[in-house]
Scaffold this active site. Structure first.
Site, PDB file in Angstrom:
ATOM      1  N   GLY D 146      24.707  61.778  34.096  1.00  0.00           N
ATOM      2  CA  GLY D 146      25.916  61.938  34.884  1.00  0.00           C
ATOM      3  C   GLY D 146      26.346  60.600  35.480  1.00  0.00           C
ATOM      4  O   GLY D 146      25.561  59.653  35.549  1.00  0.00           O
ATOM      5  N   CYS D 147      27.584  60.532  35.935  1.00  0.00           N
ATOM      6  CA  CYS D 147      28.121  59.267  36.430  1.00  0.00           C
ATOM      7  C   CYS D 147      27.414  58.839  37.719  1.00  0.00           C
ATOM      8  O   CYS D 147      26.937  57.713  37.833  1.00  0.00           O
ATOM      9  CB  CYS D 147      29.630  59.376  36.629  1.00  0.00           C
ATOM     10  SG  CYS D 147      30.173  60.825  37.566  1.00  0.00           S
ATOM     11  N   TYR D 148      27.338  59.741  38.699  1.00  0.00           N
ATOM     12  CA  TYR D 148      26.641  59.380  39.947  1.00  0.00           C
ATOM     13  C   TYR D 148      25.172  59.027  39.688  1.00  0.00           C
ATOM     14  O   TYR D 148      24.691  57.992  40.169  1.00  0.00           O
ATOM     15  CB  TYR D 148      26.712  60.529  40.959  1.00  0.00           C
ATOM     16  CG  TYR D 148      28.025  60.710  41.678  1.00  0.00           C
ATOM     17  CD1 TYR D 148      28.558  59.699  42.475  1.00  0.00           C
ATOM     18  CD2 TYR D 148      28.726  61.912  41.615  1.00  0.00           C
ATOM     19  CE1 TYR D 148      29.758  59.884  43.176  1.00  0.00           C
ATOM     20  CE2 TYR D 148      29.924  62.098  42.306  1.00  0.00           C
ATOM     21  CZ  TYR D 148      30.430  61.086  43.087  1.00  0.00           C
ATOM     22  OH  TYR D 148      31.597  61.273  43.781  1.00  0.00           O
TER      23      TYR D 148
END
Lengths: 343, 343, 343, 343
Positions: D146-148
Site C-alpha cells: 500500500g502507499c502509506y
C-alpha cells in the site's frame, strides 16, 4: 421576519445560511428538504455546529406559506414544480435555480427539461438588482440571475445600452471556480482530475447563453447572438468574465469610462475601477461585490471589459438577499456589508 | 553529444534537465551559472539528489564552445549579451528567452530593454518546429518560441494560412499556470495571493503580442493587430488558449476540420481532436503535446479554436529539445515520447 | 470606540480590518505604517475599494495615544521597540507578533533577535482568551497567542491540566496553510514550489515550541519538553493539530470526553465534538471557532487529540478582537459571530 | 515481453500505462476491463490520444494466461476472486490492491470484505522491493504494498530492525494527496469540499495499520501496536510520513545516520539525506524515489523520521514495475529512471 430555504444542502443554500446569519432583520430561518427530514443539519455540515443544530423540515406548503420569504436553491426542474402553488400565498419567493429565468421554449431547448407553467413564468421577475429594481420590489416571484449572467450583464449593460460599443458580435470568455458546479460529486469535479487542470467545457452550449442574450435585450436593445465560453478553474469560488467588442464609431475611452462611473456611482455593490492593470477574483471573495475594469487597446480600437464576482454571493445567495432587502424596504447592504477575504 | 544549459535554476532550465535526462543521445550535460559557481546543484534542488550532484560551472566561453549544443534559459536581457560571441563558435544555440524572437524595435518597445545586436538577430531563426523545420535545421541560433505564442500559433495557423477564418479581428483569450512567471518570488506569485484567485493581467500589454502577430504574418499573411488577454490561473503548469473568429464566407465546418487534420496528421506532438466538448490542460501535463479542438457555433458562424500545452514543455524546454533533435538529425520524439500525467 | 492598527498590510492586519468592519462598537479605524505613509490603502489592496480609501498614517505616538485600542501586526522585532513607550499612555495594546510572549532569554534563543525591555515584558499578559480571562481584562498589553499554540493549547489543556493523559512525552504534529508565513514573498511561499507540495519544515526548531511549553505549564503543571512538528500545506488558511499521548492509568474515554465537554460547554468559540470520524479545517474557515475531537485507540490506550482553527482568525485577528471585547466589556462574540465559509 | 493491466481506469492503472510506455523491455500492453469492453481507451482518457487508441479487452483467462505479466489495479475485493485461477498459469501476477497483503482474518476485520482463498494467500509475497528481493524474485503472485505502508516501512525499518529506536509506542502521522482515494467521485473527494481543506480521517481505523504492523514484524521484530493517523491534503499526488520515537538507550544520532546510509547506499530509489531542514513531496513528484530524513531533538532525545513518496509511483505503479524488473532480471531502474517534476 421569518425566512425559509428549500435546498439548504446546495451550495447556494449553505451560502444563504451563512449570510442570513448576519442579517439583522431575519429572526428565524427554517430549512426544508425533500429527502433528509429530521436530520440535524450540523451533523451533515460540521461547520454549522452550534449554529444550526435543529432538524430539517419536510416541505410543507402550510409551513412555507407562514413565512415572509422563501428561497429555493434546488437543481433545475425542482422549483418549477414547487413554487407555482406558493405564488400569492404569502411569502415572497426568490428562486436561485434557472427555472423561472427563461421563456418556456428557450428553457426547454437549453435545459432539456419541462418548463414551469406559463402562468407562473409570467409572474416571475428577473432579479438583476441594479437594473430591475422597480419590478423586483413588487414581484411575487424573483428569478435570481445565474452566476455567469450576473458577471456578464453588470459589466456589459452600461456600454451596450448606451451604444458605446458595437454589440453585434460580442465575444465573452468566462471562467468559474468549481463551486458553480454544485455539491453533487462527478468526474468533472473530482479533485484529482480538477486540481492543476484548467478546462473549457460546454462550448457554445451553456444554458446561460440565452439568459445573457435576453438580459442584454431586456435592458438595452435587440441583441445579436453572442459567443460565450465557459472554463472550469481549479479554485472553489470566483468568476472572471472578459468581454471583447469594438468601440462604436466616434466614441472615446473617456466617454466609456464616464458612462460606467455614472451608472454605478451610487451602487453599494458594483465597484468600477478606472485604473490598474490587474483584476482578480480574490478581491471580491466571500462578498457581494462585482468589480469592473475597462481596457481600450488603441492598436485595435477594441475594448476589453472585465468583471469579477464571487459566484456564490453576488452570483447567487448575496444577490438573492439583496433582492429580499429591496423587496422588504431594508437597506440593500443589510447582511451583506462584509469585507472580501482577499487571502 | 555534449549539452550545456545556462540558467539551470530557471524553470525552463530545470525542465531541460528533467527531459534531457531521458534523452538517449545526450551523454553529458553541463550546467552554467553566473552567480552560484561551485554550488552542488542538488543541494539547492533536492529533487536532483543522486542525479545532478556535481558543482555548477562558471560561464566560460571556451568551455561552452566545446559543447555540441547550448541552451539558454535566462531572464530577458541576458542571452542577448551572452550568445552573440558564441555564434558560429561550435555549439548550436537554442535560446528559451525572448531575446532573439523580435526585431530590434519591437523588442525594445515591448520588453523595455536593449535589443540584441542586429547581426545576431539576423542569424536567429524562429523555432516553431512544426512550421519552420527547414530554417531551424540550419540555424546557428534558434529563438525558441514563447509559451503563449506556441499555443496560439499552432492552433491558429492552419485556419489563418488557408484563409478559412476572417483573421482581421482575432480575439485570443489565453490563460496560464503560475510557473510561466518563473522562479523569482514576487507578490504576484506569492501563494496566499495566487491560490484561490484567477486574475487577468497585462491587458493589451503582454510582450507575446508582437511575437504572435509576427508569427501569423511570417507563416501566412499580413496580419491585423490582435486582441490578446492573459490570465493567471491557480495551478503550476498549463496554458489554455481560446481564439475567436468568424468563418470565412462560404467555408464549411467540414473544410475547417479537414484542414487541421491534414496539417497535423503526421506531427508527433500536435493532436487535433474533432470531437468532444471538453479540453483540459491536464491531458498534456508534463508532455510535449499540443492538443487542439474546434467549435463552430451555427448561431453566429463564429468558430472557437482552443488549444492546450504544458507551458514548460511544448511552451519551453520540450520544444527546445524537439528543435535540437531536428538539428542533429534525431527522431523528433527522442527524449520526448512521454505519456502526460493527467492526474 | 477608536481603534488603530500598526502593520495593516500584514495578513493579521488585513484580517483585523475585515473583522473590525463588522464590529458594532468600533466607530473609527486608523491604519499606521512605517513605510507607506500617505498611500491610499485600497490602491494597494483592491478588495478594500470603497471600504478603506483613506491614506495610511505615519506612526505617531500622540495620534496612537488618542485611541482606545491599538493592535500591532508587525514582523517579530518591531513591536518590542514600538509598544513600550505606549504602555499606560491610554490605549489598550494588543500585539499579534511574538515579541511579548516569551521571557527575555527564551525569546532571544528561539527568535534570534533582541527581546523587548524586561519592564514591558512584565506587563504583558498572555492572551489565550478561554484560559486567561481575569488577567487579560486588566492587561495594559496583551501578547496575543501564536497560531500554532492557540490550536495546540486549546486542544490539550483540559486533558493536561486534569492529568487525564500522560503529558511526559507529548508528540504534536501540526500542519498549517501558507498564510501563516505572512505576506512577504520568498522561495518557500512561491506558488510554483508550494502548490501541489506538502513539506515539513523547521523540525524541532519552530519558535512556537517554547510558547506551547510555557502555556502548558502556566495553565497546568510543570511540563516536559514536547516534540512539535510543523508542515506547510498547499492551502491558504487553516491549521490542524494532531497530538498524541497515552491515557493516564485508570482514566476512561468517557471521563476524558466529559472533561472536554464541561471545560468548553459555555465557550462561544470552542466546539468540542464527541463523534464523527473526520475533522477538517474548512469547518472553521474564516471564523473564530476552534473545533476539537478526541479519538481513543483501545489497541494502544493512546489518545489522538485533534483541533482545527483558521490561523488568521482564532490564530490571530479573531482572538485579538475577542480579547478586545473582553477588555472593554463587550459580548465576546461581537464582530466575530460569523458562519465559517466551508466551501 | 507482453504485459496486461486489469483495472486500467484506476489511477494505479493509468500510472502503469504511463510508466510502461517508457519501458524498453515491454513490447505490448493489453488493457482489460469488466465493464467497458470495446471502448477506445483514449476516448475516455484524452491524454492517451495517439498512445492507446485500441479497444479495451474483456477479461479472458486464456488471453491473460498468454501474457508474461499481469498487473491488477482494482478496488479491494476484486483481484481476490480474479487472480487465484491465474496463479501458475503463465504470467507473473502483481496485485496493486490490498487483497493479498494480509492474512485472512486481518483482511476481513479491516477491509470488511471476504478474503482471498487461503491457498492463494499463501503463495503471495509482500512486494516491498528493497526489503524482500529474494522472495519477490520467485513469487507467482506479488502483493504490491500500500502507499502509506511503503512510505512508513522504508523510513522505519532500518531503525526498528537495528533496535536503534524504542519501537514500543510508535506514533506515525501520515498525510496524503487526494489521488490515493482513487478515481471514484465522492463527497470526500469533491473539489469544492477538498480544496483549501486539510482533514484527518479514519483515525485509528485505516486498513493500512495492520499492513504496517505486519511489515515491521516481518522484517524486524515482534511489534507493539502502532498509532497511525492519516490526513487528506489538498493536492493530487504525494505522501509525507512523520514518525516519532525515542532513541534507544546509548544510541547516538551518528549511529542512526550511519545505519540509514549503509542500508540504502546502493538502492537506486531510496535517497537518504542527512542534512537540510525541509523535506517536501514535490522532490519526488512523478518519480519512484522515496526520500528520507532524520531529525534528533536533543531536548527530548526523540527522533523524527520523515519520508516522502509519490503515492501513485513508489506507492503503487512504480514499485510494481520495480518488482517486475526484479522478477524478470532487468535492471531495476528500467522504465523508472525519471527526474521528479518538482514544479
Amino acid at each position: 421576519m421569518k425566512a425559509g430555504i428549500i435546498g439548504a444542502s446546495g451550495y447556494g443554500g449553505l451560502e444563504l445560511i451563512r449570510l442570513l446569519h448576519g442579517h439583522s432583520e431575519v429572526e428565524s430561518l427554517d430549512l426544508f428538504t425533500s429527502s433528509d427530514e429530521g436530520i440535524i443539519f450540523s451533523h451533515k455540515y460540521a461547520h454549522l455546529m452550534n449554529i444550526h443544530d435543529t432538524p430539517l423540515h419536510r416541505i410543507d406548503l402550510d409551513h412555507l406559506a407562514s413565512l415572509d420569504v422563501v428561497f429555493t436553491s434546488t437543481p433545475s426542474g425542482v422549483s418549477s414544480k414547487l413554487l407555482p402553488s406558493l405564488i400569492g400565498k404569502g411569502p415572497r419567493l426568490i428562486d436561485l435555480s434557472g427555472d423561472f429565468r427563461l421563456p418556456e421554449k428557450e428553457y426547454e431547448q437549453w435545459y432539456k427539461k419541462e418548463a414551469a407553467p406559463v402562468d407562473a413564468l409570467k409572474q416571475s421577475v428577473y432579479g438583476l438588482t441594479e437594473w430591475n429594481r422597480a419590478q423586483i420590489k413588487e414581484a411575487a416571484l424573483v428569478a435570481n440571475p445565474g452566476c455567469y449572467p450576473t458577471a456578464v450583464l453588470l459589466s456589459l449593460l452600461p456600454a451596450v445600452k448606451n451604444k458605446l460599443i458595437d454589440a453585434s458580435s460580442l465575444i465573452i470568455d468566462a471562467k468559474s471556480g468549481v463551486s458553480g458546479a454544485g455539491n453533487k460529486p462527478s468526474q468533472l469535479t473530482h479533485f484529482s482530475e480538477t486540481n492543476e487542470n484548467l478546462s473549457i467545457y460546454k462550448v457554445n452550449q451553456h444554458q446561460h447563453i440565452p439568459e445573457i442574450e435576453q438580459g442584454l435585450e431586456f435592458f438595452s436593445i435587440k441583441q445579436q447572438p453572442i459567443t460565450f465560453s465557459t472554463h472550469l478553474v481549479p479554485m472553489t469560488r470566483g468568476i472572471l468574465s472578459a468581454a471583447y467588442a469594438p468601440l462604436s464609431e466616434g466614441v472615446t475611452e473617456k466617454q466609456l469610462i464616464e458612462c460606467y462611473k455614472e451608472t454605478y456611482q451610487d451602487e453599494p455593490f458594483v465597484r468600477f475601477s478606472s485604473h490598474g492593470d490587474k483584476l482578480g477574483t480574490n478581491q471580491v471573495y466571500g462578498s457581494n461585490y462585482c468589480d469592473i475594469q475597462l481596457h481600450l487597446d488603441p492598436r485595435t480600437n477594441r475594448v476589453t471589459i472585465v468583471s469579477v464576482i464571487d459566484n456564490l454571493v453576488k452570483g447567487a445567495a448575496g444577490q438573492a438577499i439583496q433582492n429580499m432587502n429591496l423587496q422588504f424596504g431594508f437597506n440593500e447592504k443589510t447582511g451583506l456589508d462584509v469585507v472580501p477575504l482577499f487571502i
